[in-house]
Design a protein around this motif. Structure first.
Motif, PDB file in Angstrom:
ATOM      1  N   ILE A 164       0.840  -1.206   0.000  1.00  0.00           N
ATOM      2  CA  ILE A 164       0.000   0.000   0.000  1.00  0.00           C
ATOM      3  C   ILE A 164       0.866   1.244   0.000  1.00  0.00           C
ATOM      4  CG2 ILE A 164      -1.703   1.285   1.330  1.00  0.00           C
ATOM      5  CD1 ILE A 164      -2.853  -1.129   0.017  1.00  0.00           C
ATOM      6  N   PHE A 165       1.986   1.185   0.714  1.00  0.00           N
ATOM      7  CA  PHE A 165       2.886   2.330   0.761  1.00  0.00           C
ATOM      8  C   PHE A 165       3.401   2.662  -0.629  1.00  0.00           C
ATOM      9  CE2 PHE A 165       5.742   5.292   2.457  1.00  0.00           C
ATOM     10  CZ  PHE A 165       7.022   5.060   1.971  1.00  0.00           C
ATOM     11  N   THR A 166       3.898   1.649  -1.352  1.00  0.00           N
ATOM     12  CA  THR A 166       4.473   1.927  -2.667  1.00  0.00           C
ATOM     13  C   THR A 166       3.407   2.166  -3.729  1.00  0.00           C
ATOM     14  OG1 THR A 166       4.644  -0.444  -2.954  1.00  0.00           O
ATOM     15  CG2 THR A 166       6.641   0.697  -2.320  1.00  0.00           C
ATOM     16  N   ALA A 167       2.227   1.551  -3.573  1.00  0.00           N
ATOM     17  CA  ALA A 167       1.213   1.678  -4.623  1.00  0.00           C
ATOM     18  C   ALA A 167       0.374   2.931  -4.478  1.00  0.00           C
ATOM     19  CB  ALA A 167       0.312   0.451  -4.618  1.00  0.00           C
ATOM     20  N   ILE A 168       0.152   3.375  -3.238  1.00  0.00           N
ATOM     21  CA  ILE A 168      -0.760   4.500  -3.043  1.00  0.00           C
ATOM     22  C   ILE A 168      -0.031   5.734  -2.549  1.00  0.00           C
ATOM     23  CG2 ILE A 168      -2.752   5.313  -1.762  1.00  0.00           C
ATOM     24  CD1 ILE A 168      -3.849   2.555  -1.756  1.00  0.00           C
ATOM     25  N   VAL A 169       0.757   5.598  -1.478  1.00  0.00           N
ATOM     26  CA  VAL A 169       1.306   6.789  -0.837  1.00  0.00           C
ATOM     27  C   VAL A 169       2.383   7.442  -1.690  1.00  0.00           C
ATOM     28  CG1 VAL A 169       2.262   7.683   1.293  1.00  0.00           C
ATOM     29  CG2 VAL A 169       0.847   5.673   1.343  1.00  0.00           C
ATOM     30  N   LEU A 170       3.311   6.628  -2.219  1.00  0.00           N
ATOM     31  CA  LEU A 170       4.397   7.190  -3.013  1.00  0.00           C
ATOM     32  C   LEU A 170       3.901   7.967  -4.234  1.00  0.00           C
ATOM     33  CD1 LEU A 170       7.290   4.579  -2.958  1.00  0.00           C
ATOM     34  CD2 LEU A 170       7.318   6.868  -2.064  1.00  0.00           C
ATOM     35  N   PRO A 171       2.959   7.421  -5.044  1.00  0.00           N
ATOM     36  CA  PRO A 171       2.466   8.204  -6.184  1.00  0.00           C
ATOM     37  C   PRO A 171       1.760   9.478  -5.764  1.00  0.00           C
ATOM     38  CG  PRO A 171       1.924   5.906  -6.489  1.00  0.00           C
ATOM     39  CD  PRO A 171       2.452   6.035  -5.121  1.00  0.00           C
ATOM     40  N   SER A 230       7.250  10.522   2.165  1.00  0.00           N
ATOM     41  CA  SER A 230       5.998   9.765   2.077  1.00  0.00           C
ATOM     42  C   SER A 230       5.859   8.819   3.256  1.00  0.00           C
ATOM     43  CB  SER A 230       5.868   9.020   0.758  1.00  0.00           C
ATOM     44  OG  SER A 230       7.034   8.363   0.434  1.00  0.00           O
ATOM     45  N   LEU A 231       7.004   8.324   3.783  1.00  0.00           N
ATOM     46  CA  LEU A 231       6.939   7.507   4.989  1.00  0.00           C
ATOM     47  C   LEU A 231       6.466   8.344   6.175  1.00  0.00           C
ATOM     48  CD1 LEU A 231       7.435   4.676   6.019  1.00  0.00           C
ATOM     49  CD2 LEU A 231       9.724   5.357   6.627  1.00  0.00           C
ATOM     50  N   LEU A 232       6.889   9.621   6.211  1.00  0.00           N
ATOM     51  CA  LEU A 232       6.422  10.515   7.286  1.00  0.00           C
ATOM     52  C   LEU A 232       4.912  10.664   7.230  1.00  0.00           C
ATOM     53  CD1 LEU A 232       7.142  12.543   9.558  1.00  0.00           C
ATOM     54  CD2 LEU A 232       7.277  14.280   7.807  1.00  0.00           C
ATOM     55  N   ILE A 233       4.392  10.903   6.026  1.00  0.00           N
ATOM     56  CA  ILE A 233       2.948  11.031   5.866  1.00  0.00           C
ATOM     57  C   ILE A 233       2.253   9.733   6.285  1.00  0.00           C
ATOM     58  CG2 ILE A 233       1.106  11.448   4.200  1.00  0.00           C
ATOM     59  CD1 ILE A 233       2.738  13.875   4.556  1.00  0.00           C
ATOM     60  N   PHE A 234       2.808   8.606   5.839  1.00  0.00           N
ATOM     61  CA  PHE A 234       2.238   7.300   6.168  1.00  0.00           C
ATOM     62  C   PHE A 234       2.155   7.111   7.674  1.00  0.00           C
ATOM     63  CE2 PHE A 234       1.234   2.978   4.964  1.00  0.00           C
ATOM     64  CZ  PHE A 234       1.701   2.193   6.006  1.00  0.00           C
ATOM     65  N   LEU A 235       3.291   7.312   8.367  1.00  0.00           N
ATOM     66  CA  LEU A 235       3.320   7.046   9.802  1.00  0.00           C
ATOM     67  C   LEU A 235       2.458   8.028  10.577  1.00  0.00           C
ATOM     68  CD1 LEU A 235       7.072   6.214  10.326  1.00  0.00           C
ATOM     69  CD2 LEU A 235       5.165   4.648  10.302  1.00  0.00           C
ATOM     70  N   TRP A 248      16.554  10.463  -1.626  1.00  0.00           N
ATOM     71  CA  TRP A 248      15.785   9.718  -0.642  1.00  0.00           C
ATOM     72  C   TRP A 248      14.577  10.518  -0.154  1.00  0.00           C
ATOM     73  CZ3 TRP A 248      16.744   4.922   1.874  1.00  0.00           C
ATOM     74  CH2 TRP A 248      17.865   4.237   1.389  1.00  0.00           C
ATOM     75  N   ALA A 249      14.447  11.773  -0.638  1.00  0.00           N
ATOM     76  CA  ALA A 249      13.399  12.646  -0.110  1.00  0.00           C
ATOM     77  C   ALA A 249      12.015  12.065  -0.301  1.00  0.00           C
ATOM     78  CB  ALA A 249      13.477  14.019  -0.769  1.00  0.00           C
ATOM     79  N   ILE A 250      11.744  11.473  -1.483  1.00  0.00           N
ATOM     80  CA  ILE A 250      10.405  10.965  -1.747  1.00  0.00           C
ATOM     81  C   ILE A 250      10.072   9.840  -0.779  1.00  0.00           C
ATOM     82  CG2 ILE A 250      11.380   9.610  -3.667  1.00  0.00           C
ATOM     83  CD1 ILE A 250       7.731  10.714  -3.351  1.00  0.00           C
ATOM     84  N   LEU A 251      11.049   8.966  -0.536  1.00  0.00           N
ATOM     85  CA  LEU A 251      10.797   7.807   0.320  1.00  0.00           C
ATOM     86  C   LEU A 251      10.536   8.249   1.755  1.00  0.00           C
ATOM     87  CD1 LEU A 251      10.710   4.812  -0.093  1.00  0.00           C
ATOM     88  CD2 LEU A 251      13.118   4.681   0.386  1.00  0.00           C
TER      89      LEU A 251
END
Lengths: 55, 227
Positions: A19-26, B75-80, B69-72
């Motif tokens: 879900i992280f790579t398919a939804i959040v990253l884009p 987006s991980l910050l937003i996720f968490l 590495w900024a995108i990773l």
């Protein structure tokens, strides 16, 4: 402790990464950060004429 | 008795639907994907601002070659942040209270960063195992200690987030149980525990945001050392 029960471990891991790579990253990639607009400066008013050099 | 309090962290399944799947998939409705419009609505503009500010904050001390590495990391910050704060709502499940998810992100990203450092600049990465200005006699001991601390990093990263969220949710459950039980027996004490519950909820909201930020900050620090 329920977090140590091994059954959903791999499924949760893979699912969260999927879900992280398919939804959040884009979604985050589509954000753009344009430059701040600048005021027009007087020096740019002297324009060269466009000369259509291929005709 | 204590074991049943941990039952809230069992991966819940309702009508054969694992709720963790809904908890991970649903919050992204709150984050619309930007289109090619020049001016977006308030929701999108504020998310854009937050994303840009946090990314520039985190990545300003890092070597420009690490900026890919900024995108990773952002987006991980937003996720968490989203997973943590969504878990504070009643009757939701917090995916980031599970070791599997946190270790999955921590381990994979830490390993990627260390491997990157070892491949591109091995001397510089290994040089971090001996802090500057240390007395020469202490070198063997320090290298051993620093190696152990290097390998503990992914475990610490994952377990820190898990433990913080688990402890917070557990405290909230305990205090709310106490408040409800005391309401009929000793109402004045119930008011005190109610106030405690309110303060705990505020603390948990702060912890949710801070722990996500700390996760990303530490990863960016490890990246700084290795890139």
């Amino acid at each position: 402790m329920p977090q140590l029960i091994p059954t959903p471990w791999l499924a949760l891991l893979i699912f969260s990464w999927t879900i992280f790579t398919a939804i959040v990253l884009p979604k985050v990639l589509k954000h753009s950060f344009p430059d701040n607009p600048t005021l027009p400066s007087k020096q740019n008013l002297s324009k060269n004429k466009w000369d259509w050099s291929w005709h | 008795m204590t074991l049943s309090l941990f039952d809230q962290f069992l991966s819940p399944v309702v009508c054969w639907i694992p709720l963790v799947a809904i908890a991970i998939m649903l919050p992204w409705i709150l984050f619309p994907s930007p289109t090619t419009r020049w001016v977006n609505n308030r929701n999108l503009t504020s998310q854009n601002w937050f994303l840009g500010q946090s990314t520039s904050q985190i990545f300003s001390p890092i070597n420009p070659s690490g900026h890919k590495w900024a995108i990773l990391l952002s987006s991980l910050l937003i996720f968490l942040t989203t997973m943590n704060t969504a878990g504070l709502l009643p009757y939701t499940f917090t995916p980031t209270s599970q070791l599997s998810i946190n270790m999955g992100f921590a381990g994979a990203l830490w390993m990627g960063i260390v491997i990157l450092g070892m491949r591109t600049q091995p001397t510089h990465s290994l040089g971090h195992l001996l802090p500057e200005g240390a007395p020469a006699l202490l070198t063997p001991v320090l290298v051993i200690i620093e190696t152990i601390s290097l390998f503990i990093r992914p475990i610490a990263l994952g377990v820190r987030l898990t433990a913080n969220l688990t402890a917070g949710h557990l405290l909230i459950q305990l205090t709310s149980t106490a408040t409800l039980a005391l309401l009929t027996i000793m109402p004045i004490t119930a008011i005190f525990t109610g106030v405690l519950l309110f303060l705990l909820a505020l603390l948990e909201a702060a912890v949710a945001l801070i722990q996500a930020y700390v996760f990303i900050l530490l990863l960016s620090l490890y990246l700084q050392e290795n890139v």
